[in-house]
Design a protein around this motif. Structure first.
Motif, short mmCIF file in Angstrom:
data_model
loop_
_atom_site.label_atom_id
_atom_site.label_comp_id
_atom_site.label_asym_id
_atom_site.label_seq_id
_atom_site.Cartn_x
_atom_site.Cartn_y
_atom_site.Cartn_z
N LEU A 56 0.89 -1.08 0.04
CA LEU A 56 0.12 0.04 0.00
C LEU A 56 0.89 1.34 0.02
O LEU A 56 0.72 2.13 -0.64
CB LEU A 56 -0.85 0.06 1.21
CG LEU A 56 -1.80 1.21 1.27
CD1 LEU A 56 -2.93 1.24 0.03
CD2 LEU A 56 -2.67 1.01 2.63
N SER A 57 1.99 1.45 0.82
CA SER A 57 2.76 2.24 0.76
C SER A 57 3.54 2.68 -0.51
O SER A 57 3.35 3.75 -1.03
CB SER A 57 3.91 2.03 1.96
OG SER A 57 4.86 3.26 1.82
N ARG A 58 3.91 1.48 -1.24
CA ARG A 58 4.52 1.75 -2.47
C ARG A 58 3.54 2.31 -3.68
O ARG A 58 4.00 2.94 -4.44
CB ARG A 58 4.86 0.15 -2.81
CG ARG A 58 5.57 0.34 -4.55
CD ARG A 58 7.05 0.95 -4.16
NE ARG A 58 7.57 0.89 -5.72
CZ ARG A 58 8.12 1.90 -6.39
NH1 ARG A 58 8.42 2.96 -5.82
NH2 ARG A 58 8.65 1.72 -7.64
N LYS A 59 2.22 1.80 -3.13
CA LYS A 59 1.13 2.23 -4.34
C LYS A 59 0.71 3.76 -4.04
O LYS A 59 1.05 4.39 -5.03
CB LYS A 59 -0.28 1.51 -4.08
CG LYS A 59 -1.04 1.81 -4.81
CD LYS A 59 -2.54 0.79 -4.49
CE LYS A 59 -3.45 1.18 -5.58
NZ LYS A 59 -4.87 0.24 -5.11
N LYS A 63 1.48 6.66 -7.05
CA LYS A 63 0.58 7.63 -7.30
C LYS A 63 1.09 9.16 -7.06
O LYS A 63 0.54 9.94 -8.09
CB LYS A 63 -0.54 7.30 -6.45
CG LYS A 63 -1.95 8.34 -6.75
CD LYS A 63 -2.96 7.68 -6.07
CE LYS A 63 -4.32 8.45 -6.49
NZ LYS A 63 -5.54 8.15 -5.77
N VAL A 64 1.91 9.34 -6.15
CA VAL A 64 2.32 10.73 -5.97
C VAL A 64 3.25 11.01 -7.04
O VAL A 64 3.25 12.07 -7.67
CB VAL A 64 2.91 10.91 -4.42
CG1 VAL A 64 3.82 12.22 -4.47
CG2 VAL A 64 1.79 10.82 -3.46
N GLU A 65 4.21 10.20 -7.19
CA GLU A 65 5.20 10.43 -8.38
C GLU A 65 4.37 10.39 -9.66
O GLU A 65 5.05 11.41 -10.62
CB GLU A 65 6.18 9.27 -8.54
CG GLU A 65 7.18 9.27 -7.09
CD GLU A 65 8.20 8.00 -7.33
OE1 GLU A 65 8.18 7.22 -8.54
OE2 GLU A 65 8.71 7.69 -5.96
N PHE A 66 3.58 10.03 -9.84
CA PHE A 66 2.69 9.87 -11.27
C PHE A 66 2.08 11.28 -11.33
O PHE A 66 2.00 11.95 -12.51
CB PHE A 66 1.76 8.64 -11.28
CG PHE A 66 0.87 8.82 -12.75
CD1 PHE A 66 1.44 8.64 -13.75
CD2 PHE A 66 -0.25 9.31 -12.41
CE1 PHE A 66 0.51 8.57 -14.99
CE2 PHE A 66 -1.22 9.02 -13.62
CZ PHE A 66 -0.68 8.84 -14.85
N ARG A 71 1.65 16.98 -13.76
CA ARG A 71 1.74 18.19 -13.67
C ARG A 71 2.93 18.89 -14.45
O ARG A 71 2.78 19.79 -15.01
CB ARG A 71 1.80 18.57 -12.13
CG ARG A 71 0.50 18.64 -11.52
CD ARG A 71 0.57 19.29 -10.07
NE ARG A 71 0.28 18.08 -9.18
CZ ARG A 71 1.25 17.60 -8.23
NH1 ARG A 71 2.19 18.19 -8.08
NH2 ARG A 71 0.73 16.52 -7.59
N ARG A 72 4.08 18.09 -14.41
CA ARG A 72 5.13 18.84 -14.94
C ARG A 72 4.91 18.71 -16.32
O ARG A 72 5.39 19.77 -17.05
CB ARG A 72 6.59 17.73 -14.61
CG ARG A 72 7.69 18.22 -15.19
CD ARG A 72 8.69 17.51 -15.43
NE ARG A 72 9.18 17.14 -14.00
CZ ARG A 72 9.97 15.87 -13.53
NH1 ARG A 72 10.58 15.19 -14.56
NH2 ARG A 72 10.34 15.68 -12.31
N TYR A 73 4.53 17.71 -17.25
CA TYR A 73 4.25 17.89 -18.61
C TYR A 73 2.75 18.50 -19.09
O TYR A 73 2.49 18.25 -19.99
CB TYR A 73 4.15 16.47 -19.01
CG TYR A 73 5.74 15.87 -18.90
CD1 TYR A 73 6.73 16.30 -19.55
CD2 TYR A 73 6.14 15.03 -17.95
CE1 TYR A 73 7.93 15.75 -19.56
CE2 TYR A 73 7.29 14.30 -17.80
CZ TYR A 73 8.20 14.77 -18.65
OH TYR A 73 9.65 14.57 -18.54
N GLY A 74 2.14 19.00 -17.95
CA GLY A 74 0.93 19.75 -18.22
C GLY A 74 -0.17 18.82 -18.70
O GLY A 74 -1.17 19.09 -19.34
#
Length: 76
Positions: A56-59, A63-66, A71-74
């Motif tokens: 669950l922690s990895r998931k 999700k946060v990284e995704f 956001r970075r690529y708009g």
């Protein structure tokens, strides 16, 4: 003790000392068959819970990284 390639019958045959057996057992990974048997159902339950929490922690981390990448690529 598959991990070490040791036959436990050596202990009963007298070719393995008690000390050697104790050292091998203490060094077993918690996921080894003997360690799971010795820890009983409570240990297995705790292991399963820990694995579920890690998953669950990895998931959540993924999700946060995704979301950051979106956001970075708009895209989001």
């Amino acid at each position: 003790m598959r991990e070490y390639g040791v036959d436990l019958l050596d202990f009963y045959r007298g070719t393995m000392t008690v000390r050697r057996l104790a050292v091998l057992v203490k060094q077993l990974k918690p996921t080894s068959g003997l360690a799971r048997i010795l820890s009983g159902p409570v240990g297995a339950e705790m292991e399963a819970k820990a694995q579920a929490e890690a998953k669950l922690s990895r998931k959540r981390t993924l999700k946060v990284e995704f979301q950051k990448l979106k956001r970075r690529y708009g895209l989001g």
